[in-house]
Each structure stands twice: as C-alpha cells, then as structure tokens.
Design a protein around this motif. Structure first.
Motif, mmCIF file in Angstrom:
data_model
loop_
_atom_site.group_PDB
_atom_site.id
_atom_site.type_symbol
_atom_site.label_atom_id
_atom_site.label_comp_id
_atom_site.label_asym_id
_atom_site.label_seq_id
_atom_site.Cartn_x
_atom_site.Cartn_y
_atom_site.Cartn_z
ATOM 1 N N ASP C 13 0.863 -1.182 -0.102
ATOM 2 C CA ASP C 13 0.069 0.059 -0.030
ATOM 3 C C ASP C 13 0.893 1.156 -0.101
ATOM 4 O OD1 ASP C 13 -2.079 1.858 0.212
ATOM 5 O OD2 ASP C 13 -2.336 1.310 2.376
ATOM 6 N N PRO C 14 1.619 1.395 -1.053
ATOM 7 C CA PRO C 14 2.697 2.618 -1.363
ATOM 8 C C PRO C 14 2.116 3.930 -0.753
ATOM 9 C CG PRO C 14 2.466 1.326 -3.467
ATOM 10 C CD PRO C 14 1.317 0.807 -2.381
ATOM 11 N N ALA C 15 0.935 4.075 -1.052
ATOM 12 C CA ALA C 15 0.410 5.576 -0.467
ATOM 13 C C ALA C 15 0.460 5.840 0.925
ATOM 14 C CB ALA C 15 -1.135 5.684 -0.938
ATOM 15 N N ASN C 16 0.386 4.485 1.864
ATOM 16 C CA ASN C 16 0.467 4.636 2.981
ATOM 17 C C ASN C 16 1.914 4.174 3.395
ATOM 18 O OD1 ASN C 16 -2.181 5.936 3.546
ATOM 19 N ND2 ASN C 16 -2.870 4.044 2.749
ATOM 20 N N ILE C 25 -6.557 -5.848 6.692
ATOM 21 C CA ILE C 25 -7.298 -4.805 6.104
ATOM 22 C C ILE C 25 -8.668 -4.976 6.545
ATOM 23 C CG2 ILE C 25 -7.821 -3.775 3.972
ATOM 24 C CD1 ILE C 25 -4.939 -3.794 4.204
ATOM 25 N N CYS C 26 -9.212 -3.941 7.272
ATOM 26 C CA CYS C 26 -10.686 -4.069 7.870
ATOM 27 C C CYS C 26 -11.499 -3.274 6.958
ATOM 28 C CB CYS C 26 -10.677 -3.497 9.149
ATOM 29 S SG CYS C 26 -9.828 -4.501 10.337
ATOM 30 N N HIS C 450 -9.850 8.387 -2.935
ATOM 31 C CA HIS C 450 -10.460 7.363 -2.173
ATOM 32 C C HIS C 450 -10.001 5.965 -2.897
ATOM 33 C CE1 HIS C 450 -12.895 9.710 0.547
ATOM 34 N NE2 HIS C 450 -13.197 10.420 -0.668
ATOM 35 N N LYS C 451 -9.050 6.031 -3.924
ATOM 36 C CA LYS C 451 -8.762 4.808 -4.570
ATOM 37 C C LYS C 451 -7.132 4.737 -4.616
ATOM 38 C CE LYS C 451 -12.801 4.373 -7.591
ATOM 39 N NZ LYS C 451 -13.503 3.013 -6.724
ATOM 40 N N GLY C 455 -5.726 2.823 2.959
ATOM 41 C CA GLY C 455 -5.915 3.445 4.428
ATOM 42 C C GLY C 455 -7.460 3.643 4.605
ATOM 43 N N PRO C 456 -7.530 3.959 6.142
ATOM 44 C CA PRO C 456 -9.133 4.196 6.342
ATOM 45 C C PRO C 456 -9.706 5.259 5.484
ATOM 46 C CG PRO C 456 -7.574 4.331 8.112
ATOM 47 C CD PRO C 456 -6.673 3.889 6.990
#
Lengths: 272, 422, 546
Positions: C13-16, C25-26, C450-451, C455-456
């Motif tokens: 999840d590179p963005a995070n 992952i929830c 959102h894509k 992340g939350p």
C-alpha cells in the motif's frame, strides 16, 4: 480399433443440427461410446451424437456418414486430418475452416461449403450452394488454401475474397471470385454475371461462356501452360474431364479489376 | 395532464434518420396540436399523439399481469425464440430487450439486416471514411447525391445539413457548394444537381469502377471507355473539391449483395489520398441506428446475433428474415413497432409484440401489449443516422412505457426459467 | 452493516508507506476502516499478496470510436466469444472479446485481472451520451472519461480572440455537459488541420487554422484551465506527430511549453522517436524520460507496445490514414462535429518487424529509466499498443530481467543501435513499485483520494494475488478481487457484479459563456444547445465548484 467409423442417421431430421463434432481427427482418439457422447446442437438444445446416429466403429480417421444430412451443418468443420465421406447430401458449411484431410460429399452441399477453408481437399459430387470457398458476409478473407472440386454447379460468390487455393466447378453462379486476393477458380463451363469484381490478384479461368466485366482490360490471346497442367492434374487426381478439346487450349487474357490493383486475371477459353 | 396548451421545445423527431431535434411540439388537451419545424413526414410521425393502449392475449383484452405471464411462459418454453428490435423504441428499451434474448439463448436482430445490411457489411470489409452531419454542414464544398434525392424520404436533410445552410467554412451556404448528382435508373439525384451523370440500373457498379479507375490514374478497359468519358467530369470535380461529401441511401441495399455499398465506400476512401472526403449514408428513422449501436456494444456485432449456445455468434449470412423463412423459429418477440419489422412469420408462429400499436397487428398475436412511442410518449435516447446520440422529449401521456414492460417481462422470464433475480 | 477482515496478507500500500508488511485490512460498508470487531467475517490472506484494486489511467473502452471499432472488426471477436458468467447477485451477460471487447466482457475481464477503475481517454463531447450508456453496460469497474478539446473550433476561436478566460469557462461547461473527468488534448490543432487536408505539423508554433493559434497556445490555454479550475487530473496530452520518426522534438517542445503548469503526457512511447521520415528510426526514450524526471509538474503513462494483435484507435485521424495507406488494412474515419476526429485501423506488432521491435524497446526504456514511479505509470494505450489483457506479461518484463533480456534477443535488431535497453539495463521493478505504477500512482495523478490505497476511508477495492516467481502468472489470475468490499472474483471465477460508480467533475464557470454558446450552436450546431448536455449522472461529482 476399426479402420472406419460409420454413422447412420436414425431418422430424418426435422430441424437443423450443427455437428462440427463430426470430424475424423476427433474420432481417431475415441471409442464407440465416447463418439456417441459427443455434443451436437439443435438450436439451443444440446444433443448426443448417438441420439441422432447409430455409431459403429472406433478410433479411426476414416468416417462414413450415411443418410440424408441436408439438415446437418458444419460437417467436418475445422478438421485437420483423415477422411470424411458423406454418402448423401450435406447441409451448410461442410468443411468450413478445415485445414487438412479430405471431405467427400457424394450428393449436393448447402451454402458455405469450404467457407474460409485453409487446407485439405473438399470434393462435392453434386451441386453446391453460395459462397463455396468464399468469405462469410462482412469477413475480409475467404478461402486461405486447399482444393475444392465440385462436379456440379456452384451458387453465387464462389471463392469470394479467397487468398490462396483452388476451386473447380462445372458451372459458377453470379459474382464468382468477388474481391479475390489471390488463388484460382476454374469453371469448366459457363460463369454467371459479374465475375471478379474488386479483385486485387488471383485467376478466374472460364472454359465456357462469360461476359467480361468493364473493370477488365484485354491483354492477349495465348495458350497458358499452367492451365493445361492444372487440368491434367484434375483429370488424374479427381477424374475431372474437360469436354470440347481437352486440356490444351487458347485463352483470351484480361486483367483487372482496374479500380483495384488490376493484377487479377480472367482467362476465357477461345471457341467456347 | 392539464387541459391547457403547452409547448415542448427541442423535441427530437424519429420520423427519419435525420433525427431533427428542433421540433416544438404544441400540446392541447393531451393531444399534439402542431409539431413546429417538422417536415410533412415528421408531422405524420408525431400525428396527434394518440395511440392504442390495449393489452391483449389472442385478441382478447387481459390484464398486464396475465399478458406478461403468458408472454414469459411462451418465450421460456420455446426451442428457437427470435427477439426482434423494431423501430420507435429507445436505446434503453433496446438494451433491456437484448438482455432477454441473451438469457433466452435466442436469436436476436434488428431491422437493418433486411433493409440496410449492405453498408454495414461492406464497412466490415473495408472500413469507412465518414463524418458527422455537423462536419458535412460546416465543411462540404461539394455534395454528390448518388442515386438519391433526400426530398422524398429525408425531407429536411438538404435544409438542415447540406447543401442549403451556411456553414462555418461555407458561409454562403448553397451558393458556396457544388451539388453534383448521379441518377441510377429511377433513383434520381435532386433536380438542381450539376454536374450530373445519368446511369441505367445496370451501369451503376461499372460507373463506380470507372470513376475509381480514373481517380487511381489507371487506363480504363476499352469496354469501360465510354462510361469513363461520361463520369470523367465528375471525377475532376471530386478531385478538385476541398471537402467532398458523397450521399447515398443506405436503406436501398439488396440483401446478400454488398457490391454497391463497397464501391461507394472504396470511392470515398480513395478520394482521401488527395483531398478530404466523407461518405454520408442516409438511414431511416425510428432509432434504427441505435439498435445497431446497442447490439454492437452489448454483443460485439451490429445485427444477426445467435445466442443459442450461450454466446453471441454473428450470423450475417442469415438474420431475422432468413430465420423466419427457415420455419424453425417457434416463438417471436417483437419489441417496437411491428409494422416496420421485416417479414412476419406464418400465423402458426406465436408472436409476442411489445410496442406502439401492438394490438393492431394482424393476425392477432399471442400477446400484444401497446406501449408509448419513443420520442412522443416515452423518453430515453435515440441515435441519429450518423450515430450522434440525442435525448428524447416526450410531449403527451401515452400508454405504459416500453422500457417498463420489457423490464417486467425480463423478470417474469427469469422466474419462468427458475433463475434468481437481479 | 457488512464487514470483512482480510487477515495475514503481505500488504503493498505505497500511498500509506506500506511495502510488503503482514497486516489485516478491515472493511466496513464498502470502505476501508481502522478496525472492526474481532467476530467480523474473515478472509484468510496468509501467504498471499494484497494490493489496492488496479487503476487504468488511459484506455479506450466506451467511446463512440470504440463502438465503431467493434462494428468494423467482427473477425477478431467471432474467434473469442464469452459465455455469461454465473453470478450470485443476478444474471451475467455473454459477450465477445478480441482487442476491443463488448462492454460486459470488458468489465468482467478487467475485474478478472484485479482492475477496479478504468478511464476512457478520448470522448468526443457530442457523443458523451453514448459513452455513459456503454459505461452503464460495463460491469464491476468504476469509470470516467476524458473530454476531447484540443481541436474544438469554438475553443480555438476563443484562443484566437485572446479570450482565455472564456476558453476556460467553455472547458468547465463542456466537462459538466459531457459528464467528463478531465480535459484531453489530442494532436493540438492537428486534427482540425487534417479536416482541412493539411497533414503535417512541423513545430508547436505552426499556426493551426487561425492567426496566432498554435499547438503551444492550445497547450498553455488548457493547462491553465485545468489548474485554474483545480481539476483533480491535469490536462491530459497526446502530443503532435504521434508515431512519426523525429517526433521527439515536438514532444520535448510541448513539455517545455507547459512551463511549470501541471500536465500529463500520455502514451509517451509513441512520442519518443528520433530519426526522419523515410529514413532510419531510433530511440529517443532517454531524452524524453530525463525531461520528465527533472520536471515534477509532469506526469506520464508509457503506452507500451506488446507483440500481437492490436487495434489502433484515436481521435488523431491523420495518423490512421497514414497507417491505412501503408498497411492496406481497413480504415474507419469520422470527422466529428467541429470538435475532433476519429480513426481506426487494425494492426499487428511483430517481434520480427523493425519498427514494432523499436517501439517495444522504447516503452521498456521509459519504464526502466524512469526515476519516479509515482509520475510514470503503466499503460498500453489499450487497445492501441496491445490489449489490457497483456498487462501481466508487461509486469513480468518489468520485474524479471533474465526474461526480458531473453525476449530482447528474439526481436528485430535493425533499429536498436544505441538503445539503452540493448546496452543492458539491470533494473527490475519491485512488487512495491508495481503497486505504484498500477494503483497508487494513477490514483495520485488522477486526484482520486479514495482509490489506489488501503488506508481508512479508501474504497474497499482490493486485489489479492498468490505469489509466483512467474509474475505473468501471478498477475493474470488473482486469488480474490474485491470491489467496494464485495468479493467479485475468486480463483479466476467471477462471483458478483456489484453496482459501479461514474467518476466525473462539475467545475463552476461564468454563465456568460452559455449565452455566447447558444448563438454558436444556433449558427453552426446540428444538435440543440438544450439537448447537448448528458442527463444528470446518478453519482455525485468527485470535484465541483472552482
């Protein structure tokens, strides 16, 4: 293992059936029961081959189909090897897209016989319908290779858009060899209106009568050796006999279609 | 609706493929009093907006529920059902009807295969150099009408698109354009056309060949020489044009014969080697072009689709008319105005008709459900002859909408086949 | 309330800043959340690789040109028919494939590769209604479209008149009217010239039909508009002279012309050629990628060529005529309503063909010499450089040097002299970098908050792969694909086709432009001004106002 598989139609068909499962290359690996289990289609309904045919023999690349198959389409479709003999009439698309082997229809064949065929030999002892060795409407290529020998007459658009290969017939209907890319069509007799329109290359040989389309220009009159050779080959291999004057003869050569590449030829036998 | 008078502006007319969207529909007492800007053909198409609103089974009035159940049972039980997209329904309805055909593993077709297949098939072989009507209006300095005078079947073509209206690059309008014509037998170009070539029916294909031979700078054969001389002036004008447009009637195709369309397509493509040129194929109304577009994006093919094995097989050698002739179709669902559908089958083939004036079909169909007409009572989208999509603006209340009925039928068919719903 | 915990997966999840850590992952009601109760349903991802759903920033899947291509090319689809999948949430639909699949098949096949968001990169505004209808029949994937403006006669006239604010207002109105997501420029001015039978542009300072209007002016005007309107995605640029040897000059000039403005340069591969018409071609990938590396205002996608059948399909009509004339293949052209153009020609890229091989090499060089995966992302310009179905093979080429070098040996070497790849490039992309160029990078370039991440708050679009040394195998058959928290693919089987979302923007503009536009439509349009805009879209815009 037997040397031939024989399919005998149990009862006359009321509806068209698609039976591309009937090909020697499939049968040569299957036992009698497995052959009987092969799927054929009546519209959306899937049937077992054994429901329509009595199956005798197994594991053979020679197949005999007995009975009136004029409602059975796609016999030998896509086959690559072996021999398929239909001892009667065949429906549409016999031998379509075949790449090798021999299909022999002892009677008449419907439309699309040898449609988009790529190799092998298709023999039809009776007449054949439209687009023999030609292209499906909307498709840009017809026959890609192989030989089609029809003892009777063929319908419209024989060899339309063919790219390679040989089609021989007693008489051809309208628009023979429309938009040929290459390959040869030989009519031992007359040819219908407007042959060879939009041809790029390819050769249409007419031993009977034909009216030469306006897109074709006269070149010369000569005795093309390759035609005589091909006719001799046809006699030797298929027993195709040329009436009035035998294999040798002089032909008027026309080239066209002038609105396309203009590299196609129309050879018309003299004294026809 | 109120009894007062109201006007619906910018309504879209499906009277022909011009699909004019500048109609002002004046409504009084839920009747169309006037369709302003419409041509006579368009005015007749709008009429006064009254259509029957019956629901019938074997000629007798029944409830919609009963009719839908009967239709679903008939279709779900058929061996070889055919779903036909007839004119005067929206793309939204066409999409829903095609979904039923897919679920039923049916045969599916529009009306193009019977009336205008030549142009579609020839374009599948060669492609096509075309333009939207706006480009033709704004750019064309030469308009060649090939064997057609739009006045008859496409009345506003000349005033709305070309040659009459001024265009961005043709500010003088008609005066800034050459109108050329080719008459083919009885099929004559507009009277004003000059230069003009008159051809006998049998000469058309050879004239195309001669034209293309000249444009390719090859020598025509001696037998084509006379014809070549007759078309030579036309070849000169085409070659000299800045933006040439060739207009021909796509609705005049001979089933199974693509030569004419192919010749016209090849001519226009060839012209683009030296100048710019576009082919304009006139198409009839009722959102026929929409049916082709919808079939193409949903199945990959514009017509003649056979879902029988669960995939959309393309069968251009056949099509609705041939399938009906074969005698193997045992149930027919027509969605749209059945009067415009091709060959209706023998009386012994049960028909379900969902569409405008379904109840007037003879002999009485097994099930007939009258719906509104797309663009008069029903909304949605329709495609112009050049595939430009336009919104429909219903002006008067009609019977139930075709989309609702087809949606309800899809649900019943699913239940009849014991499938889970959407 | 629907919940799911994806447990024990190796998460990229590179963005995070997550690069292969094992974590859960929830998911709650279609979104990723920080935590959910322990008793929530679980999806066991132990030993599996977890990434956000794939995002295709540049493809052609639902434009009128795409349907034109389908209609013209039945032969490639009759050989690739697709039965309706058996879905748990309603009836599936049959279709056909080839390089330009039918709409349902397009959605199913993208999802089957783990892609959950796709943008159609070239929509003529007058046909936008067509595109949205096709999207409505494209299952599973969320979608948006870019609106063609670089040859729009009204816009060119505003530029000629020095009315750049009006040009901006027009762009804003057009985006809203067409339900578009970004401004697209194709061969600025060049398509209008093609309609006037002018077939060549030498430089971006050539006049394109109006005094003072040049490709440079078009680029400046629309790049300014995108910035001023704060569009989530910058102006999306297909440069002049696509596919022409020597086009590197116009490409570099165009990159300089935007001067610090945000800009996305698309299918760079087709614009990175040295050489001259009729003479030898060679790679200019290094020059081009270096400019991209140095200028942080620029982003790009590569437009890789993959060997095999393709369909060339573009608003760049002139290019397609040349391709038709040189190959003799069938040709569709549509000049569109004073707005843009359209051309389609089928094509095949062959290992043994010198130009195909050069194009293949140039694309790989751009990937491998790129300094910033966030700014240079994956595309084949589907179906132009090859089908999206070839993405797994492309990923293998990027991740596996041995395989790449072995393939390189087989291609025609004629034009490869001096190419960086021929000299040998050691770089191999990591899984983290692949997650960037196929997910996080496109999301950031598109401004999709959102894509592209897990992340939350993120849409629960998740792809779960079974690790495999053969990366082509790994990426062609995800173990699971989730869309909005719903499992849509399991072991290569489609399970569900949940509702999709339309991604679009609705920027504000000065209404004065519409008064002027009415006059323009009355004079030159064939569609009523009031009938031009598409019906309001169901989904709220990603961005509005300005």
């Amino acid at each position: 293992m037997s040397d031939i598989v024989t399919l005998t139609l149990r009862a006359p068909l009321e509806r068209t059936v698609e039976a591309e499962a009937i090909t020697p290359d499939r049968f040569q690996a299957l036992g009698e029961r497995e052959i009987a289990e092969l799927p054929v289609w009546e519209g959306a309904r899937q049937l077992r081959l054994g429901e329509l045919f009595d199956v005798r023999g197994d594991r053979a690349a020679r197949v005999r189909v007995v009975g009136d198959c004029s409602r059975i389409d796609a016999l030998g479709a896509g086959m690559s090897t072996g021999e398929l003999v239909i001892e009667g009439r065949a429906g549409r698309y016999a031998g379509t897209r075949m790449t090798g082997g021999t299909v022999h229809v002892a009677g008449d064949a419907g439309d699309g016989a040898g449609l988009e065929m790529a190799g092998g030999v298709l023999r039809i002892d009776g007449d054949a319908g439209d687009r023999v060795g030609g292209a499906r409407l909307g498709a840009s290529k017809g026959m890609l290779g192989g030989e089609i020998v029809v003892r009777g007459a063929v319908g419209a658009e024989a060899g339309s858009r063919m790219r390679r290969g040989l089609i021989v017939c007693a008489r051809a209907g309208a628009r023979a060899g429309e938009a040929m890319i290459a390959g040869s069509i030989i009519a031992l007799g007359d040819v219908g209106e407007d042959p060879g329109r939009y041809n790029k290359r390819g050769s249409i040989v007419v031993l009977g009568a034909v009216s030469v389309p306006a897109g074709y220009a006269y070149d010369c009159t000569y005795e093309p050796p390759h035609v005589a050779l091909t006719l001799r080959m046809l006699r030797a291999r298929f027993g195709v006999a040329v009436e009035n004057g035998g294999e040798r003869g002089r032909y008027r050569r026309y080239s066209g279609d002038m609105s396309e590449l203009g590299r196609g030829e129309l050879l018309v036998r003299e004294g026809a | 609706m109120s009894a007062a008078s109201a006007t619906v502006e910018h309504a879209t007319c499906l009277g022909c493929g011009c699909t004019c969207d500048d109609i002002a529909v004046v409504v009084r007492d839920d009747r169309i009093a006037e369709a302003r800007n419409a041509c006579p053909l368009g005015a007749a198409w709008f009429g006064d907006g009254t259509v029957p609103g019956e629901v019938r089974a074997r000629g007798a009035s029944v409830s919609l529920d009963a009719a839908l159940d009967a239709a679903a049972a008939l279709l779900a039980g058929a061996r070889r059902p055919l779903v036909q997209l007839a004119p005067d329904i929206s793309c939204e309805t066409q999409r829903a009807a095609l979904a039923i055909a897919d679920r039923l593993h049916a045969l599916a077709d529009g009306v193009t295969s019977s009336t205008a297949a030549g142009g579609v098939l020839a374009a599948q072989r060669r492609g096509r150099a075309g333009a939207t009507l706006g480009e033709i209006r704004n750019r064309a300095d030469l308009v060649l009408f090939w064997g057609v005078d739009p006045a008859r079947r496409y009345p506003r073509f000349t005033t709305r698109y070309a040659p009459d209206p001024p265009g961005l690059f043709v500010p003088e309008g008609r005066a800034g354009r050459t109108v050329a014509g080719v008459d083919v037998g009885e099929a004559a170009a507009p009277p004003e056309a000059e230069p003009r070539v008159r051809l006998e029916d049998g000469e058309e294909l050879d004239a195309l060949t001669a034209l293309r031979t000249l444009l390719a700078e090859r020598t025509p054969s001696s037998s084509a020489d006379a014809l070549a001389k007759r078309v030579a002036p036309l070849a000169e004008r085409l070659r000299g044009a800045r933006y040439a447009v060739v207009v021909y009637d796509g609705e005049s195709s001979v089933p199974g014969d693509t030569r004419r369309a192919e010749g016209v397509i090849a001519l226009v493509q060839q012209l683009n080697a030296r100048t710019r040129a576009a082919l304009c194929t006139l198409r009839a109304g009722g959102n026929r072009s929409g049916a082709e577009a919808v079939m193409t994006w949903q199945t990959g093919f514009p017509m003649c689709v056979d879902f029988s094995r669960g995939t959309p097989r393309y069968r251009p050698d056949d099509g609705a008319a041939a399938w009906l002739r074969s005698g193997e179709v045992d149930a027919l669902l027509v969605v749209g105005d059945a009067r415009a559908a091709p060959v209706l089958p023998a009386d012994d083939v049960p028909r379900v008709i969902i569409g405008p004036r379904a109840s007037t079909a003879t002999p009485a169909p097994a099930v007939a459900i009258d719906t509104g007409v797309a663009g008069i009572h029903d909304g949605g989208t329709a495609y112009r002859m050049d595939d430009v999509p336009l919104p429909l603006r219903p002006s008067v209340p009609g019977p139930r909408s075709a989309l609702d009925v087809v949606g309800a039928l899809a649900e019943r068919v699913r239940r009849a086949r014991g499938e889970r719903g959407a | 309330m629907s919940r799911l915990r994806i447990t024990g997966g190796e998460v990229y999840d590179p963005a995070n800043g997550v690069d292969g850590e094992v974590r859960d992952i929830c998911i709650e009601d279609g979104r990723v959340v920080a935590s959910i109760p322990d008793d929530a349903p679980r999806l066991d991802a132990r030993g599996l690789v977890v990434m956000p759903g794939g995002i295709d920033i540049h493809a052609h899947v639902a434009a009128s040109s795409v349907n034109g291509a389908r209609r013209m090319l039945p032969e490639e689809r009759v050989r690739d028919l697709a039965a309706a999948p058996e879905l748990e949430d309603g009836p599936g639909r049959s279709g056909s494939g080839g390089t330009v699949p039918s709409t349902f098949t397009t959605g199913y096949r993208y999802a089957g590769l783990g892609y959950t968001t796709v943008f159609d990169a070239a929509v003529a505004p007058v046909s936008a209604r067509d595109t949205h209808a096709q999207f409505d029949d494209t299952p599973i994937i969320d979608a948006g479209c870019f609106i063609l403006m670089g040859n729009d006669e009204y816009l060119l006239r505003q530029i000629a008149a020095g009315e750049r604010e009006r040009a901006r207002d027009y762009a804003a109105w057009l985006l809203g009217a067409a339900g578009g997501y970004a401004i697209k420029i194709v061969n600025p001015g060049g398509v209008e010239l093609w309609k006037r039978n002018v077939r060549e542009i030498r430089s971006i300072d050539d006049e394109v039909g109006h005094a003072g209007v040049t490709p440079r002016a078009v680029l400046e005007t629309l790049a300014d508009a995108a910035d001023a309107l704060r569009l989530p995605h910058p102006v999306h640029i297909h440069c002049n002279n696509l596919g022409v040897p020597g086009n590197v000059a116009t490409t570099l000039d165009s990159m300089r012309a935007v001067e610090g403005r945000r800009a996305h340069f698309t299918h760079l591969q087709f614009h990175s050629y040295a050489g001259e018409r009729g003479k030898a071609w060679s790679s200019a990938a290094r020059q081009v990628i270096e400019v991209v590396n140095e200028n942080r205002n620029l982003t790009a996608d590569v437009g890789q060529v993959m060997f095999g059948p393709a369909t060339t399909l573009t608003a760049d009509g002139a290019v397609e005529y040349l391709l038709h004339a040189s190959t003799g293949r069938k040709w569709l052209n549509v000049d569109v309503e004073l707005e843009t153009g359209c051309g389609v020609v089928p094509y095949e890229y062959r290992e043994r063909a010198a130009v195909s091989a050069l194009q293949w090499v140039i694309g790989l060089e751009l990937f491998l010499l790129s300094a910033d995966p966030w700014r240079v992302v994956l595309s084949t310009d589907h179906p132009n450089g090859g089908s999206f179905a070839s993405y797994p093979e492309l990923i293998r080429l990027l991740m596996d040097r041995a395989y790449r070098d072995e393939r390189l040996k087989r291609v025609n070497q004629t034009m490869l002299a001096g190419s960086a790849l021929a000299d040998g490039i050691a770089r191999e992309y990591t899984l983290g970098e692949i997650a960037i160029i196929t997910r996080a990078g496109p999301a950031r370039q598109l401004g999709l908050a959102h894509k592209g991440h897990l992340g939350p708050g993120a849409d629960a679009d998740v792809t779960i792969y079974t690790p495999n040394a053969d990366r082509a195998v790994m990426f062609s058959t995800p173990r699971y694909v989730l869309k909005g928290g719903v499992v849509v693919v399991e072991e290569g089987q489609l399970r569900r086709a949940p509702a999709t979302r339309r991604l679009h923007v609705r920027p504000a503009f000065d209404d004065a432009v519409t008064r002027d536009l009415r006059r323009w439509f009355d004079r030159y349009g064939t569609v009523s001004f009031d009938n031009y805009p598409v019906a309001p879209l169901r989904d709220p815009p990603v961005a509005e106002g300005a």
